[in-house]
Design an enzyme around this catalytic site. Structure first.
Site, PDB file in Angstrom:
ATOM      1  N   ARG A 235      -1.827 -14.744   3.767  1.00  0.00           N
ATOM      2  CA  ARG A 235      -2.577 -14.094   4.844  1.00  0.00           C
ATOM      3  C   ARG A 235      -1.835 -14.264   6.175  1.00  0.00           C
ATOM      4  NH1 ARG A 235      -6.396 -10.270   3.943  1.00  0.00           N
ATOM      5  NH2 ARG A 235      -7.172 -10.720   6.026  1.00  0.00           N
TER       6      ARG A 235
ATOM      7  N   TYR B 135     -12.650  -2.808  -2.963  1.00  0.00           N
ATOM      8  CA  TYR B 135     -13.179  -2.741  -1.601  1.00  0.00           C
ATOM      9  C   TYR B 135     -14.721  -2.644  -1.580  1.00  0.00           C
ATOM     10  CZ  TYR B 135      -8.456  -2.201   0.325  1.00  0.00           C
ATOM     11  OH  TYR B 135      -7.150  -2.416   0.715  1.00  0.00           O
TER      12      TYR B 135
ATOM     13  N   GLU C 191      -9.657 -10.383  -7.731  1.00  0.00           N
ATOM     14  CA  GLU C 191      -8.749  -9.243  -7.576  1.00  0.00           C
ATOM     15  C   GLU C 191      -7.646  -9.255  -8.629  1.00  0.00           C
ATOM     16  OE1 GLU C 191      -7.437  -9.363  -3.500  1.00  0.00           O
ATOM     17  OE2 GLU C 191      -9.437  -8.904  -2.734  1.00  0.00           O
TER      18      GLU C 191
ATOM     19  N   PHE D  83     -15.182   3.640   7.872  1.00  0.00           N
ATOM     20  CA  PHE D  83     -13.806   3.983   7.487  1.00  0.00           C
ATOM     21  C   PHE D  83     -13.583   3.976   5.973  1.00  0.00           C
ATOM     22  CE2 PHE D  83     -13.935  -0.596   8.441  1.00  0.00           C
ATOM     23  CZ  PHE D  83     -13.459  -1.133   7.248  1.00  0.00           C
TER      24      PHE D  83
ATOM     25  N   HIS E 281      -1.689  -5.480   1.389  1.00  0.00           N
ATOM     26  CA  HIS E 281      -2.934  -6.209   1.148  1.00  0.00           C
ATOM     27  C   HIS E 281      -2.587  -7.600   0.620  1.00  0.00           C
ATOM     28  CE1 HIS E 281      -6.853  -7.324  -0.489  1.00  0.00           C
ATOM     29  NE2 HIS E 281      -6.177  -7.763  -1.543  1.00  0.00           N
TER      30      HIS E 281
ATOM     31  N   LYS F 235       0.843  -1.205   0.000  1.00  0.00           N
ATOM     32  CA  LYS F 235       0.000   0.000   0.000  1.00  0.00           C
ATOM     33  C   LYS F 235       0.879   1.255   0.000  1.00  0.00           C
ATOM     34  CE  LYS F 235      -3.854  -2.331   2.331  1.00  0.00           C
ATOM     35  NZ  LYS F 235      -4.726  -2.343   3.538  1.00  0.00           N
TER      36      LYS F 235
ATOM     37  N   ASN G 176      -1.795  -0.048   7.276  1.00  0.00           N
ATOM     38  CA  ASN G 176      -1.278  -1.401   7.563  1.00  0.00           C
ATOM     39  C   ASN G 176      -0.462  -2.022   6.428  1.00  0.00           C
ATOM     40  OD1 ASN G 176      -3.416  -1.945   5.925  1.00  0.00           O
ATOM     41  ND2 ASN G 176      -4.513  -3.260   7.361  1.00  0.00           N
TER      42      ASN G 176
HETATM   43  N1  UDP Z   1      -9.449  -0.799   7.548  1.00  0.00           N
HETATM   44  C1  UDP Z   1      -9.458   0.387   8.276  1.00  0.00           C
HETATM   45  N2  UDP Z   1     -10.117   0.404   9.481  1.00  0.00           N
HETATM   46  C2  UDP Z   1     -10.762  -0.677   9.968  1.00  0.00           C
HETATM   47  C3  UDP Z   1     -10.764  -1.881   9.214  1.00  0.00           C
HETATM   48  C4  UDP Z   1     -10.098  -1.892   8.010  1.00  0.00           C
HETATM   49  O1  UDP Z   1      -8.876   1.377   7.860  1.00  0.00           O
HETATM   50  O2  UDP Z   1     -11.343  -0.582  11.068  1.00  0.00           O
HETATM   51  C5  UDP Z   1      -8.739  -0.835   6.261  1.00  0.00           C
HETATM   52  C6  UDP Z   1      -7.378  -1.508   6.347  1.00  0.00           C
HETATM   53  O3  UDP Z   1      -6.501  -0.814   5.466  1.00  0.00           O
HETATM   54  C7  UDP Z   1      -7.665  -2.894   5.852  1.00  0.00           C
HETATM   55  C8  UDP Z   1      -8.679  -2.602   4.752  1.00  0.00           C
HETATM   56  O4  UDP Z   1      -9.486  -1.590   5.306  1.00  0.00           O
HETATM   57  O5  UDP Z   1      -6.494  -3.538   5.394  1.00  0.00           O
HETATM   58  C9  UDP Z   1      -9.522  -3.764   4.321  1.00  0.00           C
HETATM   59  O6  UDP Z   1     -10.150  -4.319   5.440  1.00  0.00           O
HETATM   60  P1  UDP Z   1     -10.281  -5.884   5.643  1.00  0.00           P
HETATM   61  O7  UDP Z   1     -11.205  -6.123   6.775  1.00  0.00           O
HETATM   62  O8  UDP Z   1     -10.592  -6.520   4.323  1.00  0.00           O
HETATM   63  O9  UDP Z   1      -8.813  -6.270   6.135  1.00  0.00           O
HETATM   64  P2  UDP Z   1      -7.620  -7.047   5.380  1.00  0.00           P
HETATM   65  O10 UDP Z   1      -8.227  -8.085   4.496  1.00  0.00           O
HETATM   66  O11 UDP Z   1      -6.840  -5.999   4.613  1.00  0.00           O
HETATM   67  O12 UDP Z   1      -6.799  -7.638   6.494  1.00  0.00           O
HETATM   68 MG    MG Z   2      -9.757  -8.003   3.108  1.00  0.00          MG
END
Ligand code: UDP
Ligand code: MG
Length: 195
Positions: free
Chosen positions: A129, A93, A170, A101, A159, A53, A156
């Site tokens: 993951r 997304y 994706e 958020f 991805h 990211k 974070n």
């Molecule tokens: N995210 C955020 N706040 C939250 C949860 C998610 O900003 O409370 C963002 C974060 O960048 C995350 C992305 O949204 O990686 C996608 O969320 P997901 O639950 O799919 O998490 P991931 O699959 O990336 O672990």
């Molecule tokens: Mg996700």
């Protein structure tokens, strides 16, 4: 046979040092295949989308991420740096569009270039993951990418697709099929097929 580059690497062989009087061919040893599933009957060509990211790119973490995936034994089949179009981010997304958020997430993902990659390997979706760690940096275990580098859930670093079906969706969203290579031998040597 020679593939796109017209060469085929010698493969994994042990060689003697330069002072050894014996010719190298005399000491070829039986090195175990480091990637036992590749080419075997249980090997399926699973692929996943990984994206560093904007915060990860800005913090110069791309090399570390690539190194972790290479060392784990996965094969890189596509990579590009791009300013992600908002249409791609919206589709990527789509499941989160009603989350509070979401607007901040789209702003964050648009704030600079991302490095998108496709990695291939046995169980690569599940393994990646585990390698990236928990979404929330406070929960992410040390040793995972987020556990080592992320300071907040909203920054974070990386991805990775969360299911095989999600990965297929994706990969098609982020890459043209012509941007992906198909390694003739699972990426262990230097010959590649056309896409
Ligand atoms: N995210 C955020 N706040 C939250 C949860 C998610 O900003 O409370 C963002 C974060 O960048 C995350 C992305 O949204 O990686 C996608 O969320 P997901 O639950 O799919 O998490 P991931 O699959 O990336 O672990
Ligand atoms: Mg996700």
């Amino acid at each position: 046979m020679g593939g796109l580059f017209g060469v085929r690497a010698a493969g994994l062989r042990c060689a003697r040092g330069p002072r050894d009087p014996e010719p190298a061919r005399a000491v070829r040893c039986q090195c175990p295949d480091p990637l036992p599933f590749k080419g075997g009957p249980s090997w399926t060509r699973e692929r996943t989308l990984v994206a560093v990211k904007p915060d990860g790119v800005q913090r110069r973490l791309v090399g570390d991420v690539i190194q972790r995936f290479e060392r784990r034994g996965f094969t890189l089949v596509g990579m590009k740096m791009l300013q992600a179009p908002e249409s791609v981010l919206a589709e990527h997304y789509q499941d989160l569009r009603r989350k509070p958020f979401y607007p901040a997430l789209i702003r964050y993902m648009s704030s600079g270039p991302v490095v998108a990659m496709v990695w291939e390997g046995y169980n690569v979706v599940r393994a990646s993951r585990a390698m990236i760690g928990h979404t929330d940096s406070a929960e992410a275990a040390p040793g995972t990418i987020r556990g080592d580098f992320s300071v907040h859930i909203s920054r974070n670093v990386i991805h990775a697709s969360d299911s095989v079906e999600g990965a297929q969706r994706e990969i098609q969203l982020w890459f043209q099929s012509s941007e992906l290579v198909s390694w003739a031998d699972g990426g262990q040597h230097s010959s590649i097929h056309s896409a």
